[in-house]
Write a protein that holds these residues in place. Sequence first.
Motif, PDB file in Angstrom:
ATOM      1  N   UNK A   3      42.709  28.407  29.374  1.00 29.67           N
ATOM      2  CA  UNK A   3      41.736  27.748  30.229  1.00 29.67           C
ATOM      3  C   UNK A   3      42.406  27.185  31.480  1.00 29.67           C
ATOM      4  N   UNK A   4      43.566  26.599  31.326  1.00 29.99           N
ATOM      5  CA  UNK A   4      44.258  26.044  32.488  1.00 29.99           C
ATOM      6  C   UNK A   4      44.802  27.150  33.388  1.00 29.99           C
ATOM      7  N   UNK A   5      45.209  28.274  32.805  1.00 30.41           N
ATOM      8  CA  UNK A   5      45.675  29.397  33.627  1.00 30.41           C
ATOM      9  C   UNK A   5      44.537  29.956  34.476  1.00 30.41           C
ATOM     10  N   UNK A   6      43.338  30.024  33.897  1.00 28.57           N
ATOM     11  CA  UNK A   6      42.179  30.490  34.667  1.00 28.57           C
ATOM     12  C   UNK A   6      41.870  29.517  35.794  1.00 28.57           C
ATOM     13  N   UNK A   7      41.928  28.220  35.502  1.00 31.65           N
ATOM     14  CA  UNK A   7      41.699  27.224  36.549  1.00 31.65           C
ATOM     15  C   UNK A   7      42.744  27.321  37.650  1.00 31.65           C
ATOM     16  N   UNK A   8      43.994  27.584  37.261  1.00 34.49           N
ATOM     17  CA  UNK A   8      45.049  27.729  38.254  1.00 34.49           C
ATOM     18  C   UNK A   8      44.769  28.922  39.162  1.00 34.49           C
ATOM     19  N   UNK A   9      44.340  30.045  38.581  1.00 34.86           N
ATOM     20  CA  UNK A   9      44.043  31.229  39.386  1.00 34.86           C
ATOM     21  C   UNK A   9      42.900  30.956  40.364  1.00 34.86           C
ATOM     22  N   UNK A  10      41.850  30.269  39.902  1.00 26.14           N
ATOM     23  CA  UNK A  10      40.721  29.947  40.780  1.00 26.14           C
ATOM     24  C   UNK A  10      41.174  29.002  41.888  1.00 26.14           C
ATOM     25  N   UNK A  11      41.979  28.005  41.529  1.00 32.63           N
ATOM     26  CA  UNK A  11      42.452  27.049  42.530  1.00 32.63           C
ATOM     27  C   UNK A  11      43.334  27.730  43.575  1.00 32.63           C
ATOM     28  N   UNK A  12      44.183  28.659  43.139  1.00 34.76           N
ATOM     29  CA  UNK A  12      45.027  29.381  44.086  1.00 34.76           C
ATOM     30  C   UNK A  12      44.181  30.219  45.040  1.00 34.76           C
ATOM     31  N   UNK A  13      43.128  30.831  44.519  1.00 38.01           N
ATOM     32  CA  UNK A  13      42.229  31.613  45.371  1.00 38.01           C
ATOM     33  C   UNK A  13      41.570  30.713  46.424  1.00 38.01           C
ATOM     34  N   UNK A  14      41.166  29.519  46.009  1.00 32.57           N
ATOM     35  CA  UNK A  14      40.559  28.573  46.956  1.00 32.57           C
ATOM     36  C   UNK A  14      41.577  28.163  48.017  1.00 32.57           C
ATOM     37  N   UNK A  15      42.821  27.922  47.606  1.00 38.08           N
ATOM     38  CA  UNK A  15      43.862  27.529  48.563  1.00 38.08           C
ATOM     39  C   UNK A  15      44.122  28.644  49.567  1.00 38.08           C
ATOM     40  N   UNK A  16      44.183  29.896  49.077  1.00 42.63           N
ATOM     41  CA  UNK A  16      44.395  31.034  49.975  1.00 42.63           C
ATOM     42  C   UNK A  16      43.267  31.124  50.994  1.00 42.63           C
ATOM     43  N   UNK A  17      42.029  31.020  50.516  1.00 44.52           N
ATOM     44  CA  UNK A  17      40.877  31.121  51.422  1.00 44.52           C
ATOM     45  C   UNK A  17      40.850  29.965  52.409  1.00 44.52           C
ATOM     46  N   UNK A  18      41.105  28.755  51.914  1.00 48.37           N
ATOM     47  CA  UNK A  18      41.064  27.589  52.801  1.00 48.37           C
ATOM     48  C   UNK A  18      42.153  27.662  53.869  1.00 48.37           C
ATOM     49  N   UNK A  19      43.362  28.076  53.487  1.00 46.89           N
ATOM     50  CA  UNK A  19      44.446  28.171  54.465  1.00 46.89           C
ATOM     51  C   UNK A  19      44.119  29.200  55.543  1.00 46.89           C
ATOM     52  N   UNK A  20      43.489  30.297  55.153  1.00 42.91           N
ATOM     53  CA  UNK A  20      43.114  31.326  56.132  1.00 42.91           C
ATOM     54  C   UNK A  20      42.046  30.811  57.089  1.00 42.91           C
ATOM     55  N   UNK A  21      40.986  30.201  56.535  1.00 40.91           N
ATOM     56  CA  UNK A  21      39.863  29.772  57.375  1.00 40.91           C
ATOM     57  C   UNK A  21      40.236  28.600  58.280  1.00 40.91           C
ATOM     58  N   UNK A  22      40.975  27.631  57.735  1.00 42.05           N
ATOM     59  CA  UNK A  22      41.322  26.463  58.539  1.00 42.05           C
ATOM     60  C   UNK A  22      42.154  26.852  59.755  1.00 42.05           C
ATOM     61  N   UNK A  23      43.090  27.763  59.558  1.00 35.82           N
ATOM     62  CA  UNK A  23      43.948  28.163  60.667  1.00 35.82           C
ATOM     63  C   UNK A  23      43.160  28.956  61.708  1.00 35.82           C
TER      64      UNK A  23
END
Length: 308
Positions: A3-23
Amino acid sequence: MIRRAVRLAISLFVVVTASFLLVHLVPGDPVRAALGATADPAVVAARRAELGLDEPLLTQYLNYLGGVFSGNLGTSLTSGDPVSSVIATRLPATAELAGLAFLLTALMAVPVGMWVAVATHGGRRRGTDLAFTSVTGICTTVPDFLIGVGLVFVFAVTLPWLPPAGADTPASYVLPALALALGPSCQLARIIRTETTRVLGQDHLRVARSKRLPARRLYLRHALPNVLTAGLTVGGILFASLVGGSVLVENVFAWPGLGSTVVGAIVAQDYPLVQAIVLLLGAVVLVVNLFVDLALGLLDPRSTLTRS
């Protein structure tokens, strides 16, 4: 763990998307900033096409995702070097500083917090209680970079005991590590003090105290393990503040790490470098929090249920 590994994968995806959009939402032309205001428009257009910046935003995002998963983080717009090589050069300095600051945070916060709890338990030494609360409260409200400026003024300018900047000698680590660790250590010390006070009032501590056990055994063997559970939880959160604080503190001390690099990249609008550093720092925080969760599950299996 799954369960925590799945949450980590989702959180990493959000970080990737946020870093792309913010820049990409920041106004300005990074190619024009890199080539200069007098660059020929044809050269600027060719460079934009070479970097794929003339493509639709969705296409750029998909290309960015593909590069992240393949390990290709792009090329720096300002230096022309691969982003991975720039990060590899700067990462060790930031890792050393953050690791030393985290170690100092734990070494200062846990003994001080426990000592204050024991010294003021039962309403004793109200002066110590007031001094501890006041000092830690002030230190937690002052930004890390202001603490760094104050440390430089006192210990590098007024009292020339330590170097004010750089990372050339072991003494250069003292001021930036203290600037990073002072605020989080005060926050953690307050938590440790509260938890120690709570533990001291529990039945098993009363029984251990009634057996006339030595103070070292009483506090280290019976109180400390119960206190560390809450300390670990807060420690994972404080590590994120250390990573964020390092961005400004590194610039105060001219530290050759990722913090000073990302600030320079933001000023130069170096998209690939900013994206990669933000993604790396976010991933480090998420992975550390995952390990904190797993460590809590090992120390106290009940925490796994409460945190799930």
